[in-house]
Design an enzyme around this catalytic site. Structure first.
Site, PDB file in Angstrom:
ATOM      1  N   LYS A 142      69.144  14.285  72.408  1.00  0.00           N
ATOM      2  CA  LYS A 142      69.010  13.093  71.572  1.00  0.00           C
ATOM      3  C   LYS A 142      70.152  12.214  71.850  1.00  0.00           C
ATOM      4  O   LYS A 142      71.404  12.582  72.026  1.00  0.00           O
ATOM      5  CB  LYS A 142      69.221  13.350  69.934  1.00  0.00           C
ATOM      6  CG  LYS A 142      67.901  13.647  69.504  1.00  0.00           C
ATOM      7  CD  LYS A 142      68.070  14.160  68.019  1.00  0.00           C
ATOM      8  CE  LYS A 142      66.517  14.318  67.294  1.00  0.00           C
ATOM      9  NZ  LYS A 142      67.011  14.652  65.965  1.00  0.00           N
ATOM     10  N   GLU A 184      77.543  22.964  61.111  1.00  0.00           N
ATOM     11  CA  GLU A 184      76.457  23.100  62.050  1.00  0.00           C
ATOM     12  C   GLU A 184      76.032  24.631  62.635  1.00  0.00           C
ATOM     13  O   GLU A 184      75.232  24.779  63.012  1.00  0.00           O
ATOM     14  CB  GLU A 184      76.413  22.083  63.175  1.00  0.00           C
ATOM     15  CG  GLU A 184      76.661  20.628  62.730  1.00  0.00           C
ATOM     16  CD  GLU A 184      75.290  19.960  62.439  1.00  0.00           C
ATOM     17  OE1 GLU A 184      74.274  20.512  62.493  1.00  0.00           O
ATOM     18  OE2 GLU A 184      75.536  18.955  62.044  1.00  0.00           O
ATOM     19  N   ASN A 245      67.433  19.550  60.840  1.00  0.00           N
ATOM     20  CA  ASN A 245      68.190  18.486  60.109  1.00  0.00           C
ATOM     21  C   ASN A 245      68.222  18.943  58.595  1.00  0.00           C
ATOM     22  O   ASN A 245      68.457  18.343  57.826  1.00  0.00           O
ATOM     23  CB  ASN A 245      67.091  17.527  59.854  1.00  0.00           C
ATOM     24  CG  ASN A 245      66.858  16.525  61.065  1.00  0.00           C
ATOM     25  OD1 ASN A 245      67.666  16.341  61.913  1.00  0.00           O
ATOM     26  ND2 ASN A 245      65.476  16.204  61.310  1.00  0.00           N
ATOM     27  N   HIS A 252      72.921  12.828  54.443  1.00  0.00           N
ATOM     28  CA  HIS A 252      72.807  11.455  54.684  1.00  0.00           C
ATOM     29  C   HIS A 252      73.357  10.536  53.352  1.00  0.00           C
ATOM     30  O   HIS A 252      74.046   9.667  53.404  1.00  0.00           O
ATOM     31  CB  HIS A 252      71.611  11.059  55.307  1.00  0.00           C
ATOM     32  CG  HIS A 252      71.300   9.544  55.436  1.00  0.00           C
ATOM     33  ND1 HIS A 252      71.702   9.131  56.764  1.00  0.00           N
ATOM     34  CD2 HIS A 252      70.744   8.437  54.905  1.00  0.00           C
ATOM     35  CE1 HIS A 252      71.520   7.851  56.813  1.00  0.00           C
ATOM     36  NE2 HIS A 252      71.041   7.381  55.574  1.00  0.00           N
ATOM     37  N   HIS A 266      80.785  13.908  58.998  1.00  0.00           N
ATOM     38  CA  HIS A 266      79.281  14.473  59.024  1.00  0.00           C
ATOM     39  C   HIS A 266      79.128  15.783  58.979  1.00  0.00           C
ATOM     40  O   HIS A 266      78.227  16.199  57.773  1.00  0.00           O
ATOM     41  CB  HIS A 266      78.622  14.088  60.509  1.00  0.00           C
ATOM     42  CG  HIS A 266      77.463  14.417  60.712  1.00  0.00           C
ATOM     43  ND1 HIS A 266      76.346  13.907  59.908  1.00  0.00           N
ATOM     44  CD2 HIS A 266      76.754  15.410  61.377  1.00  0.00           C
ATOM     45  CE1 HIS A 266      75.265  14.292  60.164  1.00  0.00           C
ATOM     46  NE2 HIS A 266      75.447  15.208  61.360  1.00  0.00           N
TER      47      HIS A 266
HETATM   48  N1  GLY Z   1      70.894  17.439  65.499  1.00  0.00           N
HETATM   49  C1  GLY Z   1      69.616  17.532  65.399  1.00  0.00           C
HETATM   50  C2  GLY Z   1      68.664  17.518  66.445  1.00  0.00           C
HETATM   51  O1  GLY Z   1      69.261  17.374  67.685  1.00  0.00           O
HETATM   52  O2  GLY Z   1      67.433  17.478  66.414  1.00  0.00           O
END
Ligand code: GLY
Length: 366
Positions: A142, A184, A245, A252, A266
């Site tokens: 991403k 995370e 997510n 968010h 974040h």
């Molecule tokens: N951070 C979420 C993804 O890479 O899909």
């Protein structure tokens, strides 16, 4: 330790190795045979880390150029994208060259996007230096910049050819950023690996105190989980990748309420968001109160915010839900939510009634 992301002809390895920066010249030698190296980094990258990478490339006889960008989220902009692509074109970049993104999520996202559009796609390698980028954003392709309408709205799926993770770069990471990245890590346990969440409960404190063995284990497990999920659903179409997510929809709203500022990083918003997602799941009768309490307790024990109050949020449920309506995941007037039937049992629900979310948030506010 090597983890493979399996995506057909776009497959690549993620290498996790203490001291990898000092061996980058050897580890990336294959790419040097095909072209030049251009390292993109930001001013906040500890000079020592850039020095380690450059020294190792030079020792391996690899010539490299370096472009240093300003640090911070505002670097993920059209202006910086233009500056970066101009700099790369002035340098005479060719498709055989290798662009190296040395830094955290901002550098990885911007450089990855620049690589995706430059000459219709240049090779790039991620060398993430923060815990958050090592366990999440450097893996899976991403890439994005921000626009006036919101964060990460302009971007592309574009996979790196390699990810090189040197956990020793975390030695110089501020404790608050390390903790935010750890949110995370917990996420992977909560999604579909209850045993790993148990490991986090037992070892999270050691990791945050800098224990190298705990750190490497957490990174390897996280990257393994992410590689597996990305391999199943690269472009987030089947709903599998959307599991990543977890905590991000509530999070968010909290980030929007704090103006995407340093008031709430974040990862901190994601931590509070995951605790809220579990308690909301309990309120809906989906998840046991024990599991929600465990999630809340572990998040709080690491010093991450587990409630609205601890995240410094005073806004009403209605205001927070209004922020959610600007979430880029909105589809057909509905917002998909990640809910849980228990620890390690996260699922996507596209039918959540936002009126219930609003009432829940008002109750959470007390
Ligand atoms: N951070 C979420 C993804 O890479 O899909």
């Amino acid at each position: 330790m090597t983890v493979r992301v399996s995506l057909g002809d776009r497959s690549y390895d993620i290498r996790i190795e203490n001291g990898a920066l000092d061996r980058a010249g050897d580890l990336l030698a294959d790419y040097a045979a095909r072209g030049r190296f251009i390292v993109i980094t930001d001013k906040n990258i500890v000079p020592n880390q850039l020095y380690r990478l450059e020294t190792s490339l030079t020792a391996a006889g690899i010539a490299s150029a370096v472009e240093v960008l300003p640090p911070g989220e505002s670097t993920k902009s059209w202006t910086m994208l233009e500056k970066l692509t101009d700099a790369l074109l002035n340098y005479g970049v060719e498709r055989g060259d290798t662009i190296i993104a040395l830094g955290g999520g901002v550098i990885g996202d911007l450089v990855g996007f620049a690589a995706s559009i430059l000459k219709r796609g240049c090779r790039f390698v991620q060398v993430p230096t923060t815990l958050l980028s090592q366990v999440d954003s450097s893996v899976g392709g991403k890439t994005a910049i921000n626009s006036k309408a919101g964060k990460n709205l302009i971007g592309a799926f574009y996979q790196p050819v390699h990810v090189l993770i040197d956990p020793t770069t975390l030695d110089s990471l501020p404790p608050r950023e390390l903790r935010a990245g750890y949110a995370e890590v917990i996420k992977y346990g909560l999604i579909d690996d209850a045993a790993f969440f148990g490991w986090c409960e037992a070892n999270g404190g050691r990791l945050l105190a800098g224990d190298p063995e705990a750190r490497t284990h957490a990174i390897t497990a996280s990257v393994g989980a992410k590689a597996r999920i990305v391999g199943e659903d690269e472009r987030e179409t089947s709903g599998r990748r959307a599991l990543l997510n977890l905590g991000h929809t509530f999070g968010h709203a909290l980030e929007a309420e704090t103006g995407f500022s340093d008031r709430l990083l974040h990862g901190e918003a994601v931590a509070a968001g995951m605790a809220l997602a579990f308690r909301f799941s309990t309120k809906l009768g989906l998840c046991s109160a024990e599991d929600s309490a465990r999630v809340t307790a572990h998040i709080a024990a690491t010093g991450l915010p587990s409630t609205l109050q601890r995240a410094g949020i005073e806004a009403s449920g209605a205001k927070l839900v209004a922020h959610m309506l600007h979430d880029k995941k909105m589809a057909g007037g509905r917002l998909p939510f990640l809910l849980a039937r228990g620890i390690g049992q996260t699922f996507l629900d596209k039918t959540v009634d936002l009126a219930l979310v609003e009432r829940f948030l008002d109750e959470e506010r007390g």
